[in-house]
Design a protein around this motif. Structure first.
Motif, PDB file in Angstrom:
ATOM      1  N   ARG A  71       0.843  -1.194   0.000  1.00  0.00           N
ATOM      2  CA  ARG A  71       0.000   0.000   0.000  1.00  0.00           C
ATOM      3  C   ARG A  71       0.880   1.246   0.000  1.00  0.00           C
ATOM      4  O   ARG A  71       1.849   1.334   0.762  1.00  0.00           O
ATOM      5  CB  ARG A  71      -0.913   0.017   1.227  1.00  0.00           C
ATOM      6  CG  ARG A  71      -1.879   1.202   1.246  1.00  0.00           C
ATOM      7  CD  ARG A  71      -2.519   1.426   2.596  1.00  0.00           C
ATOM      8  NE  ARG A  71      -3.285   0.302   3.076  1.00  0.00           N
ATOM      9  CZ  ARG A  71      -2.964  -0.426   4.148  1.00  0.00           C
ATOM     10  NH1 ARG A  71      -1.873  -0.134   4.834  1.00  0.00           N
ATOM     11  NH2 ARG A  71      -3.719  -1.428   4.528  1.00  0.00           N
ATOM     12  N   THR A  73       0.759   5.358   0.474  1.00  0.00           N
ATOM     13  CA  THR A  73      -0.003   6.525   0.912  1.00  0.00           C
ATOM     14  C   THR A  73       0.980   7.656   1.200  1.00  0.00           C
ATOM     15  O   THR A  73       2.190   7.447   1.286  1.00  0.00           O
ATOM     16  CB  THR A  73      -0.805   6.242   2.196  1.00  0.00           C
ATOM     17  OG1 THR A  73       0.111   5.973   3.269  1.00  0.00           O
ATOM     18  CG2 THR A  73      -1.737   5.043   2.021  1.00  0.00           C
ATOM     19  N   LEU A  77      -2.634  12.496   6.009  1.00  0.00           N
ATOM     20  CA  LEU A  77      -3.843  12.715   5.235  1.00  0.00           C
ATOM     21  C   LEU A  77      -4.366  14.125   5.469  1.00  0.00           C
ATOM     22  O   LEU A  77      -4.143  14.716   6.530  1.00  0.00           O
ATOM     23  CB  LEU A  77      -4.910  11.683   5.624  1.00  0.00           C
ATOM     24  CG  LEU A  77      -4.542  10.208   5.450  1.00  0.00           C
ATOM     25  CD1 LEU A  77      -5.696   9.320   5.881  1.00  0.00           C
ATOM     26  CD2 LEU A  77      -4.147   9.902   4.016  1.00  0.00           C
ATOM     27  N   ASN A  83      -8.037  11.998  -0.504  1.00  0.00           N
ATOM     28  CA  ASN A  83      -6.642  11.577  -0.424  1.00  0.00           C
ATOM     29  C   ASN A  83      -6.449  10.294  -1.226  1.00  0.00           C
ATOM     30  O   ASN A  83      -7.129   9.293  -0.975  1.00  0.00           O
ATOM     31  CB  ASN A  83      -6.246  11.326   1.032  1.00  0.00           C
ATOM     32  CG  ASN A  83      -6.305  12.583   1.878  1.00  0.00           C
ATOM     33  OD1 ASN A  83      -5.320  13.271   2.064  1.00  0.00           O
ATOM     34  ND2 ASN A  83      -7.491  12.884   2.402  1.00  0.00           N
ATOM     35  N   ILE A  85      -5.110   6.753  -2.433  1.00  0.00           N
ATOM     36  CA  ILE A  85      -4.496   5.544  -1.867  1.00  0.00           C
ATOM     37  C   ILE A  85      -4.223   4.585  -3.019  1.00  0.00           C
ATOM     38  O   ILE A  85      -5.055   4.421  -3.905  1.00  0.00           O
ATOM     39  CB  ILE A  85      -5.425   4.858  -0.838  1.00  0.00           C
ATOM     40  CG1 ILE A  85      -5.924   5.862   0.211  1.00  0.00           C
ATOM     41  CG2 ILE A  85      -4.700   3.685  -0.176  1.00  0.00           C
ATOM     42  CD1 ILE A  85      -4.856   6.409   1.111  1.00  0.00           C
ATOM     43  N   ASP A 103      -8.715  -4.278   1.604  1.00  0.00           N
ATOM     44  CA  ASP A 103      -7.856  -3.354   2.352  1.00  0.00           C
ATOM     45  C   ASP A 103      -8.571  -2.978   3.651  1.00  0.00           C
ATOM     46  O   ASP A 103      -9.702  -2.491   3.633  1.00  0.00           O
ATOM     47  CB  ASP A 103      -7.583  -2.103   1.520  1.00  0.00           C
ATOM     48  CG  ASP A 103      -6.473  -1.254   2.109  1.00  0.00           C
ATOM     49  OD1 ASP A 103      -5.812  -1.724   3.057  1.00  0.00           O
ATOM     50  OD2 ASP A 103      -6.261  -0.122   1.634  1.00  0.00           O
ATOM     51  N   ILE A 105      -9.152  -0.560   5.993  1.00  0.00           N
ATOM     52  CA  ILE A 105      -8.997   0.876   6.191  1.00  0.00           C
ATOM     53  C   ILE A 105      -9.427   1.241   7.609  1.00  0.00           C
ATOM     54  O   ILE A 105     -10.108   0.462   8.281  1.00  0.00           O
ATOM     55  CB  ILE A 105      -9.790   1.664   5.141  1.00  0.00           C
ATOM     56  CG1 ILE A 105     -11.291   1.405   5.303  1.00  0.00           C
ATOM     57  CG2 ILE A 105      -9.338   1.288   3.733  1.00  0.00           C
ATOM     58  CD1 ILE A 105     -12.133   2.238   4.380  1.00  0.00           C
ATOM     59  N   HIS A 129      -6.395   1.898  -7.317  1.00  0.00           N
ATOM     60  CA  HIS A 129      -6.451   3.286  -6.873  1.00  0.00           C
ATOM     61  C   HIS A 129      -7.830   3.592  -6.302  1.00  0.00           C
ATOM     62  O   HIS A 129      -8.847   3.238  -6.898  1.00  0.00           O
ATOM     63  CB  HIS A 129      -6.152   4.248  -8.032  1.00  0.00           C
ATOM     64  CG  HIS A 129      -4.795   4.067  -8.644  1.00  0.00           C
ATOM     65  ND1 HIS A 129      -3.684   4.733  -8.197  1.00  0.00           N
ATOM     66  CD2 HIS A 129      -4.384   3.266  -9.664  1.00  0.00           C
ATOM     67  CE1 HIS A 129      -2.633   4.375  -8.916  1.00  0.00           C
ATOM     68  NE2 HIS A 129      -3.030   3.480  -9.817  1.00  0.00           N
ATOM     69  N   ASN A 131      -9.829   6.662  -3.301  1.00  0.00           N
ATOM     70  CA  ASN A 131      -9.659   7.860  -2.480  1.00  0.00           C
ATOM     71  C   ASN A 131     -10.368   7.707  -1.144  1.00  0.00           C
ATOM     72  O   ASN A 131     -11.402   7.036  -1.050  1.00  0.00           O
ATOM     73  CB  ASN A 131     -10.215   9.093  -3.203  1.00  0.00           C
ATOM     74  CG  ASN A 131      -9.414   9.451  -4.436  1.00  0.00           C
ATOM     75  OD1 ASN A 131      -8.196   9.280  -4.464  1.00  0.00           O
ATOM     76  ND2 ASN A 131     -10.085   9.932  -5.465  1.00  0.00           N
ATOM     77  N   PHE A 142      -4.423   2.022   9.759  1.00  0.00           N
ATOM     78  CA  PHE A 142      -4.646   1.115   8.639  1.00  0.00           C
ATOM     79  C   PHE A 142      -4.239  -0.293   9.071  1.00  0.00           C
ATOM     80  O   PHE A 142      -3.221  -0.478   9.740  1.00  0.00           O
ATOM     81  CB  PHE A 142      -3.823   1.531   7.423  1.00  0.00           C
ATOM     82  CG  PHE A 142      -4.409   2.689   6.662  1.00  0.00           C
ATOM     83  CD1 PHE A 142      -5.161   2.477   5.529  1.00  0.00           C
ATOM     84  CD2 PHE A 142      -4.210   3.993   7.097  1.00  0.00           C
ATOM     85  CE1 PHE A 142      -5.706   3.542   4.821  1.00  0.00           C
ATOM     86  CE2 PHE A 142      -4.751   5.061   6.405  1.00  0.00           C
ATOM     87  CZ  PHE A 142      -5.500   4.838   5.259  1.00  0.00           C
TER      88      PHE A 142
END
Length: 448
Positions: A71, A73, A77, A83, A85, A103, A105, A129, A131, A142
């Protein structure tokens, strides 16, 4: 043995295709009771299924690390912004695999849809991809990246757990700061809604003496230099620099009101960061004071390169309180900290005229020593309600009350103006632009 069990069996999952094949085999056994001609077909089908199961398990587990996922980033943020990711997945198997990527989050988003499916050829790398838009400042955890891999046989899935665990801080909105900086340097702030203000008069800071050219103000002619040089010479001036610009943020209960996922405090914090950036680009000093029932953080005004980072680090964990602001303590702190006259931008909110009148004595004292700009918010929900047609008597009551509160907000602006205090009544989404506009207007008018 325990390690072997954990490695192979705890990460093995049965797919729907396997259950469908088992159901088909069971159906064949049932049909055999009625159709003798099926003979050994059910046993053969079951045997083939068992063999395919072990073949599928073998080709998935014969490589220790058949998949790789990471990942990507940013280090932090931006609050209230989208943002980006990115997850990068690489297939190390020698055949095409079907992957399901989950993922984990942070729980603050309350999202369960970050589940991606893709097909990867041998040695192929693909990127995912998406956001994330945080609406609260603080730390966001995360978790793991979980990947479920199936071969072309598709009877089972092997799970990979990639350690993508990390804690990312969510800072006040900084994504658009680069745009404000670029616009300010290139003098194109109008493209973001910032008005171009005509300058009035000259500032008091002398710059240089130069030759007169058409269009120069004849009132700036330097007659002594003209006599010495034998040609018209004029004085030029620059804007006054290094003025103190303090943003004062109210953290009391009046700033808890939400709008589009963000509280009024978050809007004030985002506007503070943007205004501080523009002020330092204009070579002024930016500072910060936070206030609730007690004085919070104080960042003395400065224009050094690390000042914006200092302000963001302070604002990063600020939260609203439940009591009313103590403006008496604010007045004492301002008198002790801010020695030179400057601009005080006070972000707060008043829902009634009586609430403003309670704080008016302290606002008048602050405006006596500094140029005070009070920024408070329109209630956009009430404005929407007042614009809707009333359908019944109850609707008329609601519309009337909404219009009363809207009218009170306008009275507050007049009340502040009556005492010589500048104010901005703004919708939350236009706060940053309106505050920067006012700051540039005051600079152009040489009031700071």
């Amino acid at each position: 043995m325990k390690k072997f069990f954990q490695q192979y069996y705890t990460n093995l999952f049965l797919n729907d295709r396997l259950f469908a094949a088992l159901a088909f085999c069971i159906l064949l056994f049932l049909l055999k009771f009625f159709f003798a001609w099926l003979g050994d077909i059910p046993e053969i089908a079951t045997g083939v299924l068992v063999a395919l199961f072990f073949v599928d398990a073998f080709i998935l587990y014969r490589i220790k690390e058949g998949l790789e996922a990471r990942r990507f980033t940013s280090k932090r943020l931006s609050n209230g912004d989208e943002n980006p990711i990115q997850i990068e997945v690489k297939n190390r198997y020698g055949f095409i695999v079907n992957a399901r990527i989950i993922d984990e989050i942070p729980f603050q988003f309350q999202l369960r849809d970050k589940d991606f499916r893709l097909s990867l050829k041998s040695a192929e790398v693909k990127s995912i991809h998406y956001n994330l838009r945080p609406t609260k400042r603080g730390e966001y955890d995360f978790g793991l990246i979980r990947a479920y891999i199936s071969s072309p046989i598709g009877l089972i899935s092997r799970r990979y757990n990639f350690d993508g665990a990390k804690v990312l801080p969510v800072y006040p909105s900084f994504i658009n700061l680069g745009q404000y900086e670029l616009m300010a340097i290139s003098h194109h702030l109008t493209e973001m809604g910032i008005k171009k203000i005509r300058k009035v008069g000259n500032s008091s800071e002398f710059d240089q003496i130069k030759n007169y050219v058409g269009g120069d103000d004849i009132r700036t002619i330097n007659w002594k230099a003209t006599a010495r040089k034998g040609g018209l010479m004029v004085n030029t001036y620059t804007d006054e620099r290094s003025q103190n610009i303090y943003c004062i943020i109210d953290k009391s209960r009046v700033m808890r009101m939400p709008f589009e996922g963000l509280s009024l405090l978050d809007y004030a914090i985002n506007a503070t960061v943007a205004l501080s950036k523009v002020a330092m680009l204009k070579e002024d000093k930016a500072g910060l004071i936070t206030i609730s029932e007690n004085i919070g953080a104080i960042v003395p005004a400065d224009r050094k390169s690390a000042q914006l980072g200092n302000i963001m680090n302070v604002l990063y964990k600020e939260k609203t309180r439940y009591l009313e602001s103590n403006l008496e303590a604010l007045y004492s702190s301002v008198r002790a900290v801010v020695k030179q006259r400057g601009l005080l931008v006070f972000f707060t909110n008043f829902e009634s005229l009586s609430a403003l009148q309670r704080q008016m004595p302290y606002l008048k004292r602050l405006s006596k020593y500094h140029l005070l700009l009070v920024v408070f918010f329109e209630n956009t929900e009430l404005k929407t309600l007042s614009n809707e047609p009333a359908k019944d008597v109850e609707g008329i009551y609601h519309k009337t009350i909404a219009e009363k509160f809207i009218y009170e907000k306008k009275l507050m602006v007049k009340e502040l103006s009556k005492h010589g205090i500048l104010s901005i009544l703004t919708p939350p989404q236009k706060l940053t632009v309106n505050v920067i506009n006012q700051y540039l207007a005051l600079k152009a008018q040489q009031r700071i």
